[in-house]
Design an enzyme around this catalytic site. Structure first.
Site, PDB file in Angstrom:
ATOM      1  N   THR A 108     100.136  49.952  79.074  1.00 29.69           N
ATOM      2  CA  THR A 108      99.297  49.272  77.571  1.00 29.69           C
ATOM      3  C   THR A 108     100.000  49.611  76.478  1.00 29.69           C
ATOM      4  OG1 THR A 108      97.726  48.942  78.896  1.00 29.69           O
ATOM      5  CG2 THR A 108      97.712  48.556  76.327  1.00 29.69           C
ATOM      6  N   THR A 109     100.287  50.754  76.663  1.00 25.15           N
ATOM      7  CA  THR A 109     101.421  51.580  75.425  1.00 25.15           C
ATOM      8  C   THR A 109     102.933  50.939  75.580  1.00 25.15           C
ATOM      9  OG1 THR A 109      99.682  53.244  75.277  1.00 25.15           O
ATOM     10  CG2 THR A 109     101.828  53.243  74.060  1.00 25.15           C
ATOM     11  N   TYR A 155      91.330  39.791  82.139  1.00 26.19           N
ATOM     12  CA  TYR A 155      90.399  38.278  81.925  1.00 26.19           C
ATOM     13  C   TYR A 155      89.855  37.469  82.694  1.00 26.19           C
ATOM     14  CZ  TYR A 155      91.453  32.875  80.300  1.00 26.19           C
ATOM     15  OH  TYR A 155      90.624  31.471  79.933  1.00 26.19           O
ATOM     16  N   TYR A 182      94.057  52.454  87.293  1.00 24.35           N
ATOM     17  CA  TYR A 182      93.439  52.285  85.796  1.00 24.35           C
ATOM     18  C   TYR A 182      92.324  51.352  84.732  1.00 24.35           C
ATOM     19  CZ  TYR A 182      95.090  52.282  80.826  1.00 24.35           C
ATOM     20  OH  TYR A 182      94.636  52.152  79.184  1.00 24.35           O
ATOM     21  N   ARG A 217      90.347  46.342  77.475  1.00 23.96           N
ATOM     22  CA  ARG A 217      90.872  45.712  77.073  1.00 23.96           C
ATOM     23  C   ARG A 217      90.459  44.574  78.568  1.00 23.96           C
ATOM     24  NH1 ARG A 217      95.765  45.759  74.647  1.00 23.96           N
ATOM     25  NH2 ARG A 217      96.012  48.314  73.125  1.00 23.96           N
ATOM     26  N   LYS A 243      92.484  56.922  86.114  1.00 30.32           N
ATOM     27  CA  LYS A 243      93.025  56.949  84.947  1.00 30.32           C
ATOM     28  C   LYS A 243      91.531  56.303  84.365  1.00 30.32           C
ATOM     29  CE  LYS A 243      95.420  54.949  81.199  1.00 30.32           C
ATOM     30  NZ  LYS A 243      96.544  54.646  80.027  1.00 30.32           N
ATOM     31  N   ILE A 271      96.642  61.065  80.802  1.00 30.94           N
ATOM     32  CA  ILE A 271      98.090  60.057  80.354  1.00 30.94           C
ATOM     33  C   ILE A 271      97.228  59.129  78.936  1.00 30.94           C
ATOM     34  CG2 ILE A 271      98.844  57.869  81.257  1.00 30.94           C
ATOM     35  CD1 ILE A 271      97.735  58.775  83.668  1.00 30.94           C
TER      36      ILE A 271
END
Length: 317
Positions: A45-46, A107, A133, A138, A161, A203
């Site tokens: 994501t980052t 989504y 993850y 999100r 994660k 992480i």
């Protein structure tokens, strides 16, 4: 294979045209490994995974892995499509990366059975180790501990994660999962609380700018110096929170730019930090410098005390 205790989810450097700067990505990855990180995660994501194309991702995986050699590189390959994720996994496997980070599909809000089948299908399509993850803020879907327990039985699903932000959920994970299954915090500020529950590391986003300090916190914990680890957590907490003054990775990219590494801007629909946010981040960087100076002075004072106490007494007996 071990990915280590501190993995940094690195930003994706871009030039003024918002094209990926592969040379600067290598420079950033090398900087991170030289400043506290054991491994890097590319295109999480980052790393702006939603707006980086599959071809760009594969090239980025390849150049970073070639540059880091034996240092572990984890490729972010997750999406809301099982078929598309499997296709990217097969391409990414050819780059030599050491693991995959696979986010909960976002989504479309699958059920727990849908999540299980999604991750199972991806794991069966590759021999590369998978890190699950979970980040409900999100994705709108929470990967529950009972589902993680089922997935942990699949040989190449090796870690999680966890970023649900719930100590209770982490506790349930530790109760259910075998001790060898690795759990990383997905939130910098949750690192120490999760270590206290028996988890394995972080992480990180913050390690872009305070990697050495986070390493000292984590090393202190595993060395049994709990008071020192707690003090590091308290000292670093404002930084952990401050780097999320607006949507990640906008602030951390700005701070990496301040370090002299050309991280560049962000692709739409993200937008660059405002002038007020930049001012705040500038002040946060000053706070990091002050913290380092204070720690250096404290270490010097402790060293002088040790030297003084080691000298023979001048008293006449």
């Amino acid at each position: 294979m071990s990915f280590g205790r501190i993995l940094t989810a690195m930003v994706t450097p871009m030039n003024e045209a918002l094209e990926i700067d592969y040379e600067e990505a290598v420079r950033l990855a090398q900087h991170l490994i030289g400043h506290g990180s054991d491994s890097v995660v590319v295109c999480g994501t980052t790393g702006e995974a939603p707006t980086v194309t599959a071809d760009e991702k594969v090239k980025l995986f390849r150049v970073v892995k070639e540059a880091l050699g034996k240092t572990p590189v984890i490729a972010g390959i997750g999406s809301y499509s099982t078929e598309a994720t499997i296709a990217l996994a097969r391409q990414a496997a050819t780059t030599g990366v050491d693991g995959f980070l696979v986010v909960v599909p976002y989504y479309n809000k699958p059920s727990q059975e849908g999540l299980y089948q999604h991750f199972k299908a991806i794991a069966e399509a590759t021999t590369v180790p998978l890190i699950l993850y979970n980040v409900p803020s999100r994705t709108s879907a929470n990967l529950m501990p009972a589902t993680v327990k089922r997935l942990a039985e699949i040989p190449n699903i090796v870690a999680l994660k966890e970023a649900a932000g719930s100590v209770d959920q982490v506790t349930e994970l530790k109760r259910m999962l075998p001790p060898e299954f690795v759990i990383y915090s997905g939130d910098d500020s949750m690192t120490l609380p999760m270590l206290a529950l028996g988890c394995n590391g972080i992480i990180s986003v913050a390690a872009h700018v305070i990697g050495n300090e986070m390493k000292q916190m984590v090393d202190a914990w595993f060395a049994g110096n709990t008071a020192q680890a707690i003090q590091w957590h308290l000292d670093l907490f404002p930084i952990f929170k401050g780097i999320f003054v607006t949507t990640n990775p906008v602030p951390i990219k700005a701070m990496v730019n301040m370090l002299g590494i050309k991280a560049g801007g962000v692709r739409l629909p993200l937008v660059k930090a405002t002038s007020e946010e930049i001012k705040f981040l500038d002040e946060l960087m000053d706070d990091i410098k002050k913290l380092r100076l204070n720690k250096k002075n404290e270490a010097h004072e402790i060293s002088e005390l040790k030297v003084a106490s080691a000298k023979p007494s001048d008293a006449i007996v």
